[in-house]
Enzyme design. Sequence first.
Site, PDB file in Angstrom:
ATOM      1  N   ASP A  95      -2.391 -18.181   1.797  1.00 22.71           N
ATOM      2  CA  ASP A  95      -3.756 -19.099   1.098  1.00 22.71           C
ATOM      3  C   ASP A  95      -4.328 -20.096   2.006  1.00 22.71           C
ATOM      4  O   ASP A  95      -5.387 -20.546   2.237  1.00 22.71           O
ATOM      5  CB  ASP A  95      -3.044 -19.705  -0.149  1.00 22.71           C
TER       6      ASP A  95
ATOM      7  N   LYS B 130       3.846 -15.473   2.310  1.00 22.72           N
ATOM      8  CA  LYS B 130       3.781 -16.073   0.971  1.00 22.72           C
ATOM      9  C   LYS B 130       5.133 -16.319   0.672  1.00 22.72           C
ATOM     10  O   LYS B 130       5.618 -15.755  -0.246  1.00 22.72           O
ATOM     11  CB  LYS B 130       2.833 -15.218   0.021  1.00 22.72           C
TER      12      LYS B 130
ATOM     13  N   ASP C  62      -5.132  -7.032   5.850  1.00 22.56           N
ATOM     14  CA  ASP C  62      -6.282  -6.393   5.564  1.00 22.56           C
ATOM     15  C   ASP C  62      -7.531  -7.467   5.051  1.00 22.56           C
ATOM     16  O   ASP C  62      -8.403  -7.156   5.654  1.00 22.56           O
ATOM     17  CB  ASP C  62      -5.968  -5.579   4.372  1.00 22.56           C
TER      18      ASP C  62
ATOM     19  N   ASP D 101     -10.768  -9.004   7.611  1.00 21.14           N
ATOM     20  CA  ASP D 101     -12.069  -8.690   7.297  1.00 21.14           C
ATOM     21  C   ASP D 101     -12.760 -10.140   7.212  1.00 21.14           C
ATOM     22  O   ASP D 101     -13.919 -10.363   7.695  1.00 21.14           O
ATOM     23  CB  ASP D 101     -12.061  -8.010   5.958  1.00 21.14           C
TER      24      ASP D 101
ATOM     25  N   TYR E 259       0.810  -1.175   0.002  1.00 20.49           N
ATOM     26  CA  TYR E 259      -0.034   0.071   0.043  1.00 20.49           C
ATOM     27  C   TYR E 259       0.850   1.209   0.047  1.00 20.49           C
ATOM     28  O   TYR E 259       0.444   2.338  -0.158  1.00 20.49           O
ATOM     29  CB  TYR E 259      -0.863   0.019   1.254  1.00 20.49           C
TER      30      TYR E 259
END
Length: 357
Positions: free
Chosen positions: A221, A188, A245, A249, A139
């Site tokens: 994942d 990852k 993020d 959620d 970001y």
Amino acid sequence: MKIVLLPGDGIGPEVTAEARKVLERVGSLFGHAFEFDTQPIGGNAIDDFGDPLPPQTLEACRSADAVLLGAVGGPKWDDPNAKTRPEAGLLRIRKELGLFANLRPIQTFDFLVDSSPLRREIVAGTDIMFVRELTGGIYFGESGLKQEGDQEIAWSTMTYSTYEIERVVRIAAEAARGRRKKLTMVDKANVLEASRLWRRVSARVMKEEFPDIAYDVVLVDAMAMHLISRPTAFDVVVTENLFGDILTDEGSMLPGSMGMLPSASIGSDGPGLFEPIHGSAPDIAGKGIANPLATILAAAMMLRYSLKLEAEAKAIETAVDKVLAAGHRTGDIARSGETPLGTTAMGQLVVEALSKE
Ligand code: NAD
């Protein structure tokens, strides 16, 4: 101790008023003098000052011990052509206060478990503390867009430094120490170089500084699957900005209502920012029916993380548990047949349930 209140827009002022009453009662029970300073932020600040984060608000926050926010935004300020938007105030205050770690507890409440999209036997007993890196990664990394022939090419870069990883892993490991002493780092590393740095740095910090905390790593994942197949397996989870993020959620759906979930954003020094995860709920603003518990629980996090008042934080959490165990509900969490309480009635019940034991 100076606490800046940023009620904001919509239901923000309604829910922060209840959190303030709870904090005042905690102050008198435990003998603390909390000094409150209320400042504008968001849409109302645009209306009055032309700026969603007026300079006096930022100044007050900088010199405070902690900041408690309601919520910002609403249809009145949604014009896409507007010069500035309420959310800009929120992004700026996080940046200005150097808040690099976002803490989001995801806890199920037994009475709500049947409202969860997951089956009771999977979700009951979930108690996870997510720690998301908040000021680095993709970001904030280099990004761009170029034209090559008839193709547009865009890129965004995930960038992290040793220091950025160390400081947020330390916060997560400290949180684990006060809980069930287990930390999971999500990355990852099979694909991303930035993740491989996370893996090396985290492993070193944990080995050298937190040998008492059980530590493991999970690919993002796989984590997306584990979170809905075995959420009770996790204690503290730390991860970088983008993964955090998305996963927070996903996690916020588990308890069955957003009206109960608080969040904290903290930095190395200076005040932390504490808020409910829900927004300004313009559909119910002004009706006196908003659930104040997420904001009241955010006030408990504020006492724990910024003011280092653990017993006082626990007292609030216990009072909320007692009120819920007694069957009191606001409209968002009431089931058919239950009479919903209004915002102030719920706040008052928490105030009355507070005790030093
Ligand atoms: P929202 O969280 O405000 O509302 C979603 C739904 O949940 C609504 O039906 C609302 O009535 C209900 N709800 C939310 N909080 C509740 C509470 N405490 N008690 C009872 N019901 C509650 O999300 P939205 O509708 O997508 O956004 C509304 C505005 O809030 C937008 O302007 C958005 O940009 C802003 N927003 C702000 C923040 C923040 O300030 N941190 C976060 C999210 C959204």
